[in-house]
Scaffold this active site. Structure first.
Site, mmCIF file in Angstrom:
data_model
loop_
_atom_site.group_PDB
_atom_site.id
_atom_site.type_symbol
_atom_site.label_atom_id
_atom_site.label_comp_id
_atom_site.label_asym_id
_atom_site.label_seq_id
_atom_site.Cartn_x
_atom_site.Cartn_y
_atom_site.Cartn_z
ATOM 1 N N LYS A 13 0.855 -1.128 -0.036
ATOM 2 C CA LYS A 13 0.017 0.043 0.019
ATOM 3 C C LYS A 13 0.841 1.354 -0.007
ATOM 4 O O LYS A 13 0.672 2.268 -0.802
ATOM 5 C CB LYS A 13 -1.145 0.096 1.078
ATOM 6 C CG LYS A 13 -1.765 -1.184 1.379
ATOM 7 C CD LYS A 13 -2.645 -1.122 2.535
ATOM 8 C CE LYS A 13 -1.947 -1.227 4.036
ATOM 9 N NZ LYS A 13 -1.216 -2.613 4.224
ATOM 10 N N ARG A 88 -9.726 0.842 8.896
ATOM 11 C CA ARG A 88 -9.347 -0.638 9.215
ATOM 12 C C ARG A 88 -10.416 -1.161 9.780
ATOM 13 O O ARG A 88 -10.056 -2.457 10.267
ATOM 14 C CB ARG A 88 -7.956 -0.453 10.077
ATOM 15 C CG ARG A 88 -6.857 -0.862 9.429
ATOM 16 C CD ARG A 88 -5.766 -0.354 10.430
ATOM 17 N NE ARG A 88 -4.566 -1.107 10.270
ATOM 18 C CZ ARG A 88 -3.269 -0.655 9.637
ATOM 19 N NH1 ARG A 88 -3.367 0.519 8.953
ATOM 20 N NH2 ARG A 88 -2.244 -1.332 9.649
ATOM 21 N N ARG A 127 11.735 -4.849 4.954
ATOM 22 C CA ARG A 127 11.450 -3.561 4.829
ATOM 23 C C ARG A 127 12.034 -2.479 5.573
ATOM 24 O O ARG A 127 12.474 -2.620 6.708
ATOM 25 C CB ARG A 127 9.833 -3.294 5.209
ATOM 26 C CG ARG A 127 9.628 -1.736 5.056
ATOM 27 C CD ARG A 127 7.922 -1.783 5.151
ATOM 28 N NE ARG A 127 7.412 -2.229 6.392
ATOM 29 C CZ ARG A 127 5.798 -2.014 6.462
ATOM 30 N NH1 ARG A 127 5.262 -1.650 5.246
ATOM 31 N NH2 ARG A 127 5.246 -2.583 7.702
ATOM 32 N N ARG A 161 11.156 -0.249 11.205
ATOM 33 C CA ARG A 161 10.078 0.181 12.153
ATOM 34 C C ARG A 161 10.194 -0.971 13.299
ATOM 35 O O ARG A 161 10.336 -2.373 13.095
ATOM 36 C CB ARG A 161 8.679 -0.178 11.467
ATOM 37 C CG ARG A 161 8.211 1.172 10.967
ATOM 38 C CD ARG A 161 7.166 0.784 9.919
ATOM 39 N NE ARG A 161 6.010 0.205 10.702
ATOM 40 C CZ ARG A 161 4.857 -0.025 9.909
ATOM 41 N NH1 ARG A 161 4.839 0.273 8.830
ATOM 42 N NH2 ARG A 161 3.912 -1.027 10.570
ATOM 43 N N ARG A 172 -0.478 -8.418 13.413
ATOM 44 C CA ARG A 172 -1.215 -7.449 12.535
ATOM 45 C C ARG A 172 -1.985 -8.196 11.508
ATOM 46 O O ARG A 172 -3.189 -7.766 11.070
ATOM 47 C CB ARG A 172 -0.177 -6.744 11.900
ATOM 48 C CG ARG A 172 0.464 -5.549 13.146
ATOM 49 C CD ARG A 172 2.095 -5.098 12.871
ATOM 50 N NE ARG A 172 2.131 -4.606 11.318
ATOM 51 C CZ ARG A 172 3.344 -4.251 10.775
ATOM 52 N NH1 ARG A 172 4.408 -4.930 11.629
ATOM 53 N NH2 ARG A 172 3.655 -3.920 9.608
HETATM 54 P P1 ADP Z 1 1.208 -1.642 7.792
HETATM 55 O O1 ADP Z 1 2.307 -1.081 6.905
HETATM 56 O O2 ADP Z 1 1.723 -2.968 8.351
HETATM 57 O O3 ADP Z 1 -0.038 -1.873 7.115
HETATM 58 P P2 ADP Z 1 0.655 0.747 9.181
HETATM 59 O O4 ADP Z 1 1.919 1.657 9.168
HETATM 60 O O5 ADP Z 1 -0.512 1.121 8.334
HETATM 61 O O6 ADP Z 1 0.984 -0.730 9.109
HETATM 62 O O7 ADP Z 1 0.046 0.748 10.751
HETATM 63 C C1 ADP Z 1 1.237 0.458 11.914
HETATM 64 C C2 ADP Z 1 0.527 0.486 13.337
HETATM 65 O O8 ADP Z 1 -0.306 1.565 13.399
HETATM 66 C C3 ADP Z 1 -0.758 -0.781 13.071
HETATM 67 O O9 ADP Z 1 -0.325 -1.955 13.426
HETATM 68 C C4 ADP Z 1 -1.764 -0.018 14.161
HETATM 69 O O10 ADP Z 1 -1.454 -0.266 15.560
HETATM 70 C C5 ADP Z 1 -1.546 1.342 13.915
HETATM 71 N N1 ADP Z 1 -2.524 1.918 12.932
HETATM 72 C C6 ADP Z 1 -2.260 2.545 11.881
HETATM 73 N N2 ADP Z 1 -3.495 2.918 11.070
HETATM 74 C C7 ADP Z 1 -4.582 2.453 11.880
HETATM 75 C C8 ADP Z 1 -5.914 2.456 11.690
HETATM 76 N N3 ADP Z 1 -6.640 3.030 10.844
HETATM 77 N N4 ADP Z 1 -6.691 2.075 13.092
HETATM 78 C C9 ADP Z 1 -6.086 1.646 13.971
HETATM 79 N N5 ADP Z 1 -4.843 1.448 14.085
HETATM 80 C C10 ADP Z 1 -3.913 1.780 13.292
HETATM 81 P P1 ADP Z 2 2.411 -1.851 3.283
HETATM 82 O O1 ADP Z 2 2.311 -0.199 3.141
HETATM 83 O O2 ADP Z 2 1.015 -2.433 2.614
HETATM 84 O O3 ADP Z 2 2.332 -2.270 4.600
HETATM 85 P P2 ADP Z 2 4.869 -1.447 1.788
HETATM 86 O O4 ADP Z 2 4.457 -0.813 0.632
HETATM 87 O O5 ADP Z 2 5.569 -0.876 2.811
HETATM 88 O O6 ADP Z 2 3.631 -2.453 2.457
HETATM 89 O O7 ADP Z 2 5.607 -2.914 1.162
HETATM 90 C C1 ADP Z 2 6.299 -3.964 2.137
HETATM 91 C C2 ADP Z 2 7.566 -4.059 1.683
HETATM 92 O O8 ADP Z 2 7.560 -4.959 0.468
HETATM 93 C C3 ADP Z 2 8.615 -3.064 1.364
HETATM 94 O O9 ADP Z 2 9.961 -3.046 1.837
HETATM 95 C C4 ADP Z 2 8.445 -2.624 -0.128
HETATM 96 O O10 ADP Z 2 9.617 -2.361 -0.698
HETATM 97 C C5 ADP Z 2 8.127 -4.465 -0.689
HETATM 98 N N1 ADP Z 2 7.360 -4.305 -1.671
HETATM 99 C C6 ADP Z 2 6.162 -3.682 -1.951
HETATM 100 N N2 ADP Z 2 5.466 -3.903 -3.223
HETATM 101 C C7 ADP Z 2 5.963 -5.060 -3.419
HETATM 102 C C8 ADP Z 2 5.996 -5.988 -4.669
HETATM 103 N N3 ADP Z 2 5.253 -5.739 -5.525
HETATM 104 N N4 ADP Z 2 6.991 -6.909 -4.776
HETATM 105 C C9 ADP Z 2 8.085 -7.042 -4.042
HETATM 106 N N5 ADP Z 2 8.094 -6.227 -2.959
HETATM 107 C C10 ADP Z 2 7.230 -5.301 -2.817
#
Ligand code: ADP
Ligand code: ADP
Ligand code: ZN
Length: 214
Positions: A13, A88, A127, A161, A172
Site C-alpha cells: 500500500k 481498518r 522493509r 520499524r 497485525r
Molecule cells: P502496515 O504497513 O503494516 O499496513 P501501518 O503503518 O498502516 O502498518 O500501521 C502500523 C500500526 O499503526 C498498526 O499495527 C496499528 O497499531 C496502527 N494503525 C495504523 N493505522 C491504523 C488504523 N487506521 N486504525 C487503527 N490502528 C492503526
Molecule cells: P504496506 O504499506 O502495505 O504495509 P509496503 O508498501 O511498505 O507495504 O511494502 C512492504 C515491503 O515490501 C517494502 O519493503 C516494499 O519495498 C516491498 N514491496 C512492496 N511492493 C512489492 C512488490 N510488488 N513486490 C515485492 N516487494 C514489494
C-alpha cells in the site's frame, strides 16, 4: 479523485501510494505514518498509541478518524487523497463516509491488493525506509539504485520499524483478517471495489492501478 488502498500489512500500500503521489499529484494519507509521527514527537496521541502499535493491535477508531479529519481539513479540495491503512474497521469506514461528506468529497475507488500471506513476513522483515524522506525500500525486492544512498533525496541514513518483526506481523495479519477484510462488502455494494494482484512486481502493480484509475 479519492481512493482507498486496502490490503494486509506488507501488501504494498505504502509503496504504491508513494508512486501515485509522484505520478498523479495525489496525496498519501497514512494513519500509520501519522501515528509514528505522534509517537516520535511524544504527543498525547502518541503516548496512547505506542504500546498498542508495538503489540500490533489497532489503536482506537476515534484517534485515527480525528487524524484523518485534520489532514483533510489542511489539504486542498483539488488534491486527491489516497487512504493508506485507513479505514481498518467498520467503525472507521462509517467515520470516513461522514468525514468525506463534511469536506464535500466522496470515494471513487477501493483497490484491494491481493497477496499471498506467506510472502508477507518476508516483505515486512526486509522493509526499511529513508530516515530523511520516508521513501520505502526492501532488502531483497527494492534496494536503492546506488547501495546505501536514497534514490530520492541522497540521504545515507535508513530506518526500520520496531513493529516489523515476525511476531508482531502475525498479530497485525490476524487483526486485518478479523477487522479490516470484513469492511470490503460495504464498498462492494457500492460497486467501487477493484482487485489487483499484489504479488506481481512493483511496476506491474502500478500499471494495474493506473488502468483502474484511468
Ligand atoms: P502496515 O504497513 O503494516 O499496513 P501501518 O503503518 O498502516 O502498518 O500501521 C502500523 C500500526 O499503526 C498498526 O499495527 C496499528 O497499531 C496502527 N494503525 C495504523 N493505522 C491504523 C488504523 N487506521 N486504525 C487503527 N490502528 C492503526
Ligand atoms: P504496506 O504499506 O502495505 O504495509 P509496503 O508498501 O511498505 O507495504 O511494502 C512492504 C515491503 O515490501 C517494502 O519493503 C516494499 O519495498 C516491498 N514491496 C512492496 N511492493 C512489492 C512488490 N510488488 N513486490 C515485492 N516487494 C514489494
Ligand atoms: Zn530519502
Amino acid at each position: 479523485m479519492d481512493i482507498i488502498l486496502l490490503g494486509p500489512p506488507g501488501a504494498g500500500k505504502g509503496t504504491q501510494a508513494q508512486r501515485l503521489e509522484q505520478r498523479r499529484g495525489m496525496r498519501q494519507l497514512s494513519t500509520g505514518d501519522m501515528l509514528r509521527g505522534a509517537v516520535k514527537h511524544g504527543t498525547p496521541v502518541g503516548l496512547k498509541a505506542k504500546e498498542v502499535m508495538d503489540r500490533g493491535e489497532l489503536v482506537s477508531d476515534e484517534i485515527v478518524s480525528e487524524l484523518i479529519d485534520a489532514e483533510l481539513t489542511a489539504m486542498g479540495d483539488d488534491v486527491g487523497a489516497i487512504f493508506d491503512g485507513y479505514p481498518r474497521t467498520a467503525g472507521q469506514a462509517e467515520s470516513l463516509d461522514r468525514i468525506l461528506a463534511s469536506h464535500g468529497r466522496a470515494l471513487d475507488h477501493v483497490i484491494e491488493l491481493e497477496v499471498d500471506e506467506d510472502a508477507l513476513v518476508e516483505r515486512i522483515t526486509g522493509r526499511f525506509t529513508c530516515a530523511q524522506c520516508g521513501t520505502g525500500y526492501h532488502d531483497t525486492f527494492k534496494q536503492p539504485e546506488v547501495p546505501g544512498v536514497c534514490d530520492k533525496c541522497g540521504s545515507t541514513e535508513f530506518k526500520r520499524r520496531p513493529d516489523d518483526n515476525e511476531e508482531t506481523v502475525r498479530t497485525r495479519m490476524a487483526e486485518y483478517r478479523a477487522k479490516t477484510a470484513p469492511i470490503l462488502p460495504i464498498y462492494e455494494e457500492r460497486g467501487i471495489v477493484s482487485r489487483v494482484d499484489g504479488m506481481a512486481g512493483i511496476e506491474d502493480v502500478t500499471r494495474a492501478i493506473d488502468a483502474i484509475l484511468g
